[in-house]
Design an enzyme around this catalytic site. Structure first.
Site, PDB file in Angstrom:
ATOM      1  N   HIS A 131       0.854  -1.184   0.000  1.00 46.60           N
ATOM      2  CA  HIS A 131       0.000   0.000   0.000  1.00 46.60           C
ATOM      3  C   HIS A 131       0.889   1.232   0.000  1.00 46.60           C
ATOM      4  O   HIS A 131       1.683   1.443   0.911  1.00 46.60           O
ATOM      5  CB  HIS A 131      -0.916   0.017   1.225  1.00 46.60           C
ATOM      6  CG  HIS A 131      -1.839   1.201   1.254  1.00 46.60           C
ATOM      7  ND1 HIS A 131      -3.054   1.220   0.595  1.00 46.60           N
ATOM      8  CD2 HIS A 131      -1.716   2.419   1.849  1.00 46.60           C
ATOM      9  CE1 HIS A 131      -3.645   2.383   0.787  1.00 46.60           C
ATOM     10  NE2 HIS A 131      -2.848   3.136   1.536  1.00 46.60           N
ATOM     11  N   CYS A 132       0.769   2.050  -1.038  1.00 46.75           N
ATOM     12  CA  CYS A 132       1.600   3.247  -1.170  1.00 46.75           C
ATOM     13  C   CYS A 132       0.945   4.406  -0.420  1.00 46.75           C
ATOM     14  O   CYS A 132      -0.103   4.911  -0.842  1.00 46.75           O
ATOM     15  CB  CYS A 132       1.789   3.595  -2.643  1.00 46.75           C
ATOM     16  SG  CYS A 132       2.822   5.057  -2.906  1.00 46.75           S
TER      17      CYS A 132
END
Length: 291
Positions: A131-132
């Site tokens: 997850h960025c």
């Protein structure tokens, strides 16, 4: 009172979720504006060259290069955010379920290999990498190309901006390595608040520092994901030292970036269809964890 506190918390959560995106956008356009100013006004040319044809060509080439990189950063970022890598709209049930499939009790559905649940996005993501937090979006099967391309142009853009800001460091250090110059480079905010430097000097020092720090951070992210791309791994698989889906260098590039992997990184608008569906992968190694 409880309802009010709950509403305030939800609003704060929504704002904090988008805060990194706004901060990144602000920094990208601030750096671009500062470098454009350096090219147009403070160009590193001799005085007798500033009004010559050479000066015009020099500035034109620099501006075209930097706005080409800026355009690619913004367009790849937009497509990355708008391209969902989740299982929404994907038919997962059927006779195709086999080895590697799991059951997600949160989404209440079977999920294919390399798919995992993201508790920030609140959904399972196909071939989930991570997850960025900078984009507030998961990196997965369908948007990995845009993520890597965005990193590529962020890296090249920050390298270019750092080189262009070399003149700023030279000006700051021209009188030697003094306490004033060190504090201006390391703690420009303190120097501004204490009245030791002007707002203009602070802006140049702050953006120059941001270019250097940003370049180092983006370099680490970019070369790590380039390493994973060449090996056919996700970040989760790298943690367990597994390479069960590696297809060789060219096969990994083709499978991750699409049919036109050799040219699609030049522009996000170049179509490059992915050969797979994000659910079925050729197994070439052991699926067992080694650590």
């Amino acid at each position: 009172m409880t309802s009010f506190a709950s509403n305030m918390f939800c609003r704060f959560e929504r704002v904090s979720h988008h805060l990194p995106v706004f901060l990144n956008t602000f920094l990208v356009f601030s750096i671009t504006g500062e470098v454009s100013y350096l090219v147009l006004v403070e160009a590193p040319l001799e005085a007798d060259q500033k009004k010559t044809e050479w000066s015009t060509w020099w500035k034109t080439v620099h501006l075209l290069a930097q706005y080409f990189m800026l355009g690619n950063i913004c367009w790849n970022a937009v497509l990355f955010v708008r391209t969902s890598a989740s299982i929404k709209g994907v038919f997962l049930e059927g006779d195709g379920m086999g080895q590697g499939w799991k059951y997600c009790y949160t989404c209440e559905t079977h999920t294919p290999p390399r798919c995992s649940h993201c508790y920030d996005c609140k959904v399972c993501v196909l071939r989930r990498d991570h997850h960025c937090v900078f984009f507030g979006q998961c990196v997965g099967f369908r948007n990995y190309r845009y993520f890597v391309s965005c990193l590529l142009f962020m890296w090249s853009g920050l390298l270019y901006a750092t080189l262009m800001n070399a003149e700023v460091f030279i000006v700051i250090l021209k009188e030697g390595v003094t306490m004033h110059s060190i504090l201006l480079l390391l703690l420009p905010w303190i120097m501004l608040v204490s009245g030791q430097v002007s707002a203009r000097a602070f802006a140049f020092a702050f953006i120059a520092d941001t270019c250097v720090v940003g370049f180092l951070l983006v370099s680490a992210f970019f070369f790590f994901h380039l390493f994973l791309l060449f090996r056919g791994q996700t970040t989760r698989e790298w943690y367990s030292t597994r390479r069960p889906y590696s297809l060789g260098l060219l096969g990994n590039l083709h499978h991750t970036l699409g049919l036109r992997w050799y040219v699609c990184w030049l522009c996000p608008l170049i179509p490059s269809p992915l050969p797979g569906d994000g659910m079925n992968f050729l197994v070439t190694g052991s699926l067992e964890r080694t650590r």
